[in-house]
Design a protein around this motif. Structure first.
Motif, PDB file in Angstrom:
ATOM      1  N   LYS A  75       3.730 -14.246  37.606  1.00 30.67           N
ATOM      2  CA  LYS A  75       4.031 -13.682  38.925  1.00 30.67           C
ATOM      3  C   LYS A  75       5.513 -13.880  39.245  1.00 30.67           C
ATOM      4  N   VAL A  76       6.158 -12.838  39.762  1.00 29.76           N
ATOM      5  CA  VAL A  76       7.562 -12.939  40.153  1.00 29.76           C
ATOM      6  C   VAL A  76       7.674 -13.877  41.354  1.00 29.76           C
ATOM      7  N   ARG A  77       8.600 -14.817  41.278  1.00 35.93           N
ATOM      8  CA  ARG A  77       8.740 -15.820  42.346  1.00 35.93           C
ATOM      9  C   ARG A  77       9.203 -15.184  43.654  1.00 35.93           C
ATOM     10  N   PHE A  78      10.323 -14.456  43.614  1.00 33.05           N
ATOM     11  CA  PHE A  78      10.777 -13.718  44.796  1.00 33.05           C
ATOM     12  C   PHE A  78      11.768 -12.646  44.390  1.00 33.05           C
ATOM     13  N   THR A  79      11.894 -11.648  45.257  1.00 30.14           N
ATOM     14  CA  THR A  79      12.725 -10.490  44.934  1.00 30.14           C
ATOM     15  C   THR A  79      13.753 -10.159  46.012  1.00 30.14           C
ATOM     16  N   ASP A  80      13.646 -10.787  47.184  1.00 28.09           N
ATOM     17  CA  ASP A  80      14.565 -10.470  48.276  1.00 28.09           C
ATOM     18  C   ASP A  80      14.766 -11.702  49.148  1.00 28.09           C
ATOM     19  N   THR A  81      15.553 -11.560  50.198  1.00 27.55           N
ATOM     20  CA  THR A  81      15.887 -12.698  51.049  1.00 27.55           C
ATOM     21  C   THR A  81      14.654 -13.301  51.711  1.00 27.55           C
ATOM     22  N   ALA A  82      13.819 -12.488  52.316  1.00 28.05           N
ATOM     23  CA  ALA A  82      12.652 -13.015  53.041  1.00 28.05           C
ATOM     24  C   ALA A  82      11.711 -13.765  52.100  1.00 28.05           C
ATOM     25  N   SER A  83      11.380 -13.156  50.954  1.00 26.50           N
ATOM     26  CA  SER A  83      10.468 -13.829  50.034  1.00 26.50           C
ATOM     27  C   SER A  83      11.149 -15.024  49.373  1.00 26.50           C
ATOM     28  N   GLY A  84      12.475 -14.982  49.222  1.00 20.08           N
ATOM     29  CA  GLY A  84      13.217 -16.103  48.658  1.00 20.08           C
ATOM     30  C   GLY A  84      13.219 -17.314  49.580  1.00 20.08           C
ATOM     31  N   LEU A  85      13.425 -17.067  50.864  1.00 19.86           N
ATOM     32  CA  LEU A  85      13.405 -18.179  51.816  1.00 19.86           C
ATOM     33  C   LEU A  85      12.002 -18.774  51.917  1.00 19.86           C
ATOM     34  N   ALA A  86      10.991 -17.933  51.846  1.00 14.75           N
ATOM     35  CA  ALA A  86       9.606 -18.432  51.845  1.00 14.75           C
ATOM     36  C   ALA A  86       9.353 -19.264  50.588  1.00 14.75           C
ATOM     37  N   TRP A  87       9.872 -18.811  49.446  1.00 17.92           N
ATOM     38  CA  TRP A  87       9.698 -19.555  48.198  1.00 17.92           C
ATOM     39  C   TRP A  87      10.383 -20.924  48.299  1.00 17.92           C
ATOM     40  N   PHE A  88      11.621 -20.959  48.819  1.00 20.31           N
ATOM     41  CA  PHE A  88      12.319 -22.231  48.954  1.00 20.31           C
ATOM     42  C   PHE A  88      11.608 -23.146  49.942  1.00 20.31           C
ATOM     43  N   ALA A  89      11.005 -22.612  50.991  1.00 16.99           N
ATOM     44  CA  ALA A  89      10.240 -23.443  51.932  1.00 16.99           C
ATOM     45  C   ALA A  89       9.080 -24.115  51.200  1.00 16.99           C
ATOM     46  N   LYS A  90       8.384 -23.376  50.342  1.00 24.37           N
ATOM     47  CA  LYS A  90       7.285 -23.967  49.557  1.00 24.37           C
ATOM     48  C   LYS A  90       7.817 -24.989  48.560  1.00 24.37           C
ATOM     49  N   PHE A  91       8.947 -24.681  47.959  1.00 23.00           N
ATOM     50  CA  PHE A  91       9.566 -25.610  47.004  1.00 23.00           C
ATOM     51  C   PHE A  91       9.927 -26.924  47.703  1.00 23.00           C
ATOM     52  N   PHE A  92      10.563 -26.852  48.869  1.00 26.36           N
ATOM     53  CA  PHE A  92      10.920 -28.065  49.603  1.00 26.36           C
ATOM     54  C   PHE A  92       9.665 -28.802  50.073  1.00 26.36           C
ATOM     55  N   ALA A  93       8.617 -28.069  50.433  1.00 27.21           N
ATOM     56  CA  ALA A  93       7.362 -28.704  50.835  1.00 27.21           C
ATOM     57  C   ALA A  93       6.763 -29.488  49.665  1.00 27.21           C
ATOM     58  N   LYS A  94       6.984 -29.003  48.451  1.00 23.34           N
ATOM     59  CA  LYS A  94       6.488 -29.703  47.262  1.00 23.34           C
ATOM     60  C   LYS A  94       7.163 -31.073  47.125  1.00 23.34           C
ATOM     61  N   VAL A  95       8.446 -31.151  47.483  1.00 26.89           N
ATOM     62  CA  VAL A  95       9.156 -32.425  47.446  1.00 26.89           C
ATOM     63  C   VAL A  95       8.453 -33.423  48.364  1.00 26.89           C
ATOM     64  N   ALA A  96       8.004 -32.950  49.522  1.00 22.68           N
ATOM     65  CA  ALA A  96       7.345 -33.818  50.504  1.00 22.68           C
ATOM     66  C   ALA A  96       6.004 -34.338  50.011  1.00 22.68           C
ATOM     67  N   MET A  97       5.475 -33.776  48.949  1.00 21.55           N
ATOM     68  CA  MET A  97       4.184 -34.206  48.401  1.00 21.55           C
ATOM     69  C   MET A  97       4.323 -35.390  47.444  1.00 21.55           C
ATOM     70  N   ASN A  98       5.557 -35.739  47.093  1.00 17.79           N
ATOM     71  CA  ASN A  98       5.785 -36.837  46.156  1.00 17.79           C
ATOM     72  C   ASN A  98       6.322 -38.044  46.918  1.00 17.79           C
ATOM     73  N   PRO A  99       5.499 -39.082  47.118  1.00 14.78           N
ATOM     74  CA  PRO A  99       5.939 -40.254  47.888  1.00 14.78           C
ATOM     75  C   PRO A  99       7.205 -40.908  47.330  1.00 14.78           C
ATOM     76  N   HIS A 100       7.361 -40.894  46.016  1.00 11.94           N
ATOM     77  CA  HIS A 100       8.549 -41.513  45.410  1.00 11.94           C
ATOM     78  C   HIS A 100       9.824 -40.845  45.928  1.00 11.94           C
ATOM     79  N   TRP A 101       9.820 -39.517  45.977  1.00 17.64           N
ATOM     80  CA  TRP A 101      10.998 -38.785  46.423  1.00 17.64           C
ATOM     81  C   TRP A 101      11.265 -38.999  47.908  1.00 17.64           C
ATOM     82  N   LEU A 102      10.249 -39.437  48.649  1.00 16.70           N
ATOM     83  CA  LEU A 102      10.393 -39.676  50.092  1.00 16.70           C
ATOM     84  C   LEU A 102      10.760 -41.126  50.420  1.00 16.70           C
ATOM     85  N   GLY A 103      10.933 -41.958  49.393  1.00 16.93           N
ATOM     86  CA  GLY A 103      11.387 -43.324  49.623  1.00 16.93           C
ATOM     87  C   GLY A 103      10.358 -44.398  49.372  1.00 16.93           C
ATOM     88  N   GLU A 104       9.152 -44.006  48.982  1.00 21.62           N
ATOM     89  CA  GLU A 104       8.124 -45.008  48.676  1.00 21.62           C
ATOM     90  C   GLU A 104       8.279 -45.448  47.228  1.00 21.62           C
TER      91      GLU A 104
END
Length: 131
Positions: A75-104
């Motif tokens: 599946k294509v990740r994103f093709t334009d600004t709107a879908s790209g910003l949505a993709w980056f929001a999901k990517f950053f949300a993935k960081v929040a799922m890893n306690p180590h990256w959040l300081g634990e």
């Protein structure tokens, strides 16, 4: 001979110059990507406050890598600004799922925007699968 008034250095478009060449950024919404990071991870990781030339280049680089690229399912990740910003929001949300990256962790170390966007770390996050 070069036409009068077309010296790239004088125009500020010398690719070897230190500053960010606006053409190199293309239509990458660097400010919006930084805002998306702050919206998704603000309060949990250090806010990104300044959009300097280095950050502009790094954000543009990651954006261009992912634009029109395909995930493992094809599946294509994103093709334009709107879908790209949505993709980056999901990517950053993935960081929040890893306690180590959040300081634990034993050092209390936390990721920040610059760490997240480094090529090796970006790939690590992209390929990381939460348990």
């Amino acid at each position: 001979p070069r036409a009068l008034g077309t010296n790239p250095r004088a125009l500020g478009t010398n690719p070897r110059a230190k500053g960010t060449n606006p053409r190199a950024l293309g239509n990458v919404p660097v400010q919006q990507v930084l805002q998306t990071y702050n919206e998704v991870l603000g309060g949990r990781l250090p806010n990104a406050q300044l959009l300097n030339d280095k950050r502009k280049r790094v954000i543009a680089g990651r954006w261009k890598e992912m634009l029109n690229s395909k995930d493992p399912s094809g599946k294509v990740r994103f093709t334009d600004t709107a879908s790209g910003l949505a993709w980056f929001a999901k990517f950053f949300a993935k960081v929040a799922m890893n306690p180590h990256w959040l300081g634990e962790n034993d050092r209390g170390w936390r990721a920040d925007l610059d760490w997240i966007l480094k090529p090796d770390n970006f790939l690590r996050i992209l390929e990381w699968r939460p348990k």
